[in-house]
Structure formats: structure tokens, C-alpha cells
Design an enzyme around this catalytic site. Structure first.
Site: not given
Length: 380
Positions: A101, A199, A48
């Protein structure tokens, strides 16, 4: 290393010293042996906090965007959340794009506003409106999305940065649509760049991820603390997939741009299309700004159908090469109806999109096939 593709292929990705592997290994371990209590080997203790595969991606992203530090997350929204908690506290104010968005708007309106963050949506192409919306001493940042999703408006990053900085606010740029190859916000004066690496950075519709690249080392330290404290980090396999995608980003973005320019030109002449949104068309309201700050104009095209919402929905249902699906930036072409799909969360708000709007993510197929598919879908 100065060339973009050279950095994309090599930054943070030296051959593995143990084996000589030229591709960064996927280090799937959750924990790391220490050479004595508190003596971490190569700085790793728990994945992490840091993982070698994620480090490689973060170093590559920082090199591509020209920032001091890069940070990889489990999603674009996780990156946004970590950043906002790094720079804001209840009572702070943020300026948003009026056509942001839908997922970002949902986060700000339904998560942060009850938490105490105040926001104002503004047309970022109106510089006077941007300046008027900033509250000195209260506004922590101007959130810039350019080109925007799905209306593809283009904000002048350098001009907004000059205004915001003079009034004590940071500038954050969502660079997802352009990618680091087509647009360099930090070089234009922005303080932080955000990506949905799902993306174009990933580029193959096989990974979900997000990223931040920060210019100021002091701010980067705060982001690093919150990345570890909040824990929404990219896993090693996801980091590896994005790192693989970045290697071909330049060549993919050139082909995306080539195809989208042809598609936009076709749509602009079609009798059933009332309006086309693409920064590369000279008819675009911010064409000059886009030409100045972008290398090419990208692979996203939106357009409105003359016969209304149902006609737009029907066109989406008739495509054969374009796949009806959300998301964007993969090698395959996608079509969607924003009002009923990606932007349904902003229905009834100031950010509501036109009901006759169709958004295309133009992929890497043969452009003649893409145009023929759109022609038959529009003529059906």
C-alpha cells in the site's frame, strides 16, 4: 463462544452492569474518578491509557483474530507506527512487499529510513526471495500484505512464517483487504495482525481507525506501552462505530464476496479489459494459495484497460453507481485510479502501479446494477 458472528456480537460486549444496556456505551469522559490515590476504579484513570469503549473494541478484535491482546488506534498508519516503534530501533531491517500500500511505503521510505530503519521490498510470492532478503540478527520482521493493494497478489502466510521464524524474524500481516472473517493470519503462524478498521471492520465509510492484534503476551506488553506513550488511540465514538460495524462483518463479507466474484467474471470477459486481478479467478497466479488460506475472496477487484491511462481515467469518470473516491470496504461501491489517487506517492519507485489500472471496492448494491454500470462506463 466459538462461532465468528457470535464472537463479533458478544466478545467484550456484556450488557452494561449499571443500566442493562445491551449495546456498549460511548464513554466520552477523558478522566475517571479514583477510589483513593492510585486506586483506579475498574482500571481506568485517563482515556489515552484506557477507555471502556475502546476496551470493548480491543477485546472483540482479539477474539475475532485469535490473539492475546487487541489495540485500537486513530488510523491504520497510527497502528503501523506504534508497532514499528515497539519492535524496531535505528539500524534494524524490515522486509516489505514489493507492491505494498502506498501509504505504508511512504511511512517506511520517508519517515523510517531517515530515522535509520532499513527496508527491502520483495516479491512475497517468491519464497526463495523472501528467505534471501532476511538478514539474521538484523531483520526484525517480514511485513506481509495479502491480498495486496491494489494488485491483489496473495502471499503464503504459513510458508513465510516458517521461513521468517527460522531466521529470527517476526511476521506481521496487514489483513485489511481480507478482514478477520475471510482470513486468520495468527492461526497460520503470523505474530501480529494489522488492520485499517476504516475499511471492512467499520464497513460504512463513517470512521477512520486502525488496529493491532498480537499473539505473544510479552510483545503485547510492549505494544501497550507504546500505544500509551505515543497516544494515537481511537476515541470512544470511533471505537463504538467500529464495534458496531464488526457485528455485521460476516454477513457483509459474504455479500461483498458474492458481488465481487460476479464483477470479476464479467470483467474477465470484457473486450476492453486486458487483465483482471481477483484472487477468486482460477487465472490468478496465487489462486491455490488464496483458496487454501481464505474463506472467500473478498470485495476488491482491480483491472487494466486496453487503451491506456487516459482510457482508464475516463472509465472512472463515467461510472454512476460506483462512486469515484478513495478508500474501500464500505457498503457502497467505489472506483478509483490508483496511479493518480491512492498510490500517487509511489510514482517513480519500484512500487509504481500500472497507469491503466482501475481499482474497485465492490459494495453491497444489486450486482446487476454494478455490472450494468461498469458495462456502460467501459463502452462509453
Amino acid at each position: 463462544m466459538t462461532g465468528f458472528s457470535t464472537r463479533a456480537i458478544h466478545a467484550g460486549q456484556e450488557p452494561d452492569p449499571a443500566t442493562g444496556a445491551v449495546i456498549t456505551p460511548i464513554v466520552a469522559s477523558s478522566t475517571f474518578a479514583q477510589d483513593g490515590v492510585g486506586n483506579m476504579r475498574s482500571g481506568y484513570e485517563y482515556s489515552r491509557s484506557a477507555n471502556p469503549t475502546r476496551t470493548a473494541l480491543e477485546e472483540c478484535l482479539a477474539a475475532l483474530e485469535g490473539g492475546s491482546r487487541g489495540f485500537a488506534f486513530a488510523s491504520g498508519l497510527a497502528a503501523e507506527d506504534t508497532l514499528i516503534r515497539s519492535i524496531a530501533k535505528p539500524g534494524a531491517h524490515l522486509v516489505l512487499p514489493h507492491d505494498a500500500y502506498g501509504g505504508s511505503f511512504r511511512l517506511f521510505a520517508q519517515v523510517y529510513e531517515p530515522w535509520g530503519l532499513r527496508t527491502d521490498p520483495v516479491d512475497l510470492t517468491d519464497l526463495a526471495a523472501v528467505e534471501a532478503a532476511i538478514r539474521p540478527g538484523e531483520t526484525v520482521a517480514v511485513w506481509v500484505e495479502t491480498p495486496t493493494n491494489p494488485l491483489l497478489s496473495v502471499a503464503d502466510i504459513a510458508a513465510i512464517a516458517e521461513i521468517a521464524h527460522s531466521l529470527g524474524a517476526l511476521v506481521i500481516v496487514d489483513n485489511t483487504f481480507a478482514s478477520p472473517y475471510l482470513q486468520q493470519p495468527l492461526a497460520l503462524g503470523a505474530d501480529v495482525v494489522m488492520h485499517s478498521t476504516t475499511k471492512y471492520c467499520g464497513g460504512h465509510s463513517d470512521v477512520v481507525g486502525g488496529a493491532l492484534v498480537v499473539a505473544d503476551p510479552a510483545l503485547a506488553e510492549r505494544v501497550q506501552f507504546h500505544q500509551n506513550a505515543l497516544g494515537a488511540v481511537a476515541g470512544p465514538f470511533d471505537a463504538w462505530l467500529v464495534l458496531r460495524g464488526l457485528k455485521t462483518l460476516a454477513v457483509r463479507m459474504e455479500r461483498h464476496s458474492d458481488n465481487a466474484e460476479r464483477v470479476a467474471g464479467f470483467l474477465a470477459q470484457h473486450s476492453r479489459v486486458s487483465e483482471v486481478f481477483y484472487p477468486g479467478l482460477e487465472s490468478h497466479a496465487q489462486f491455490d494459495v488464496a483458496k487454501r488460506q481464505m474463506l472467500r475472496f473478498g470485495g476488491m477487484v482491480s483491472f487494466r484497460v486496453r487503451d491506456g491511462e487516459q482510457a482508464a481515467v475516463d472509465v472512472c469518470g463515467r461510472t454512476k453507481v460506483f462512486t469515484l473516491a478513495e478508500s474501500l470496504g464500505g457498503v457502497e461501491s467505489l472506483v478509483e485510479h490508483p496511479g493518480r489517487m491512492t498510490h500517487a506517492s509511489v510514482a517513480g519507485t519500484a512500487l509504481e502501479v500500472p497507469s491503466d489500472l482501475i481499482r474497485l471496492s465492490v459494495g453491497l448494491e444489486d450486482v446487476a446494477d454494478l455490472i450494468a454500470d461498469l458495462d456502460q462506463a467501459l463502452s462509453g
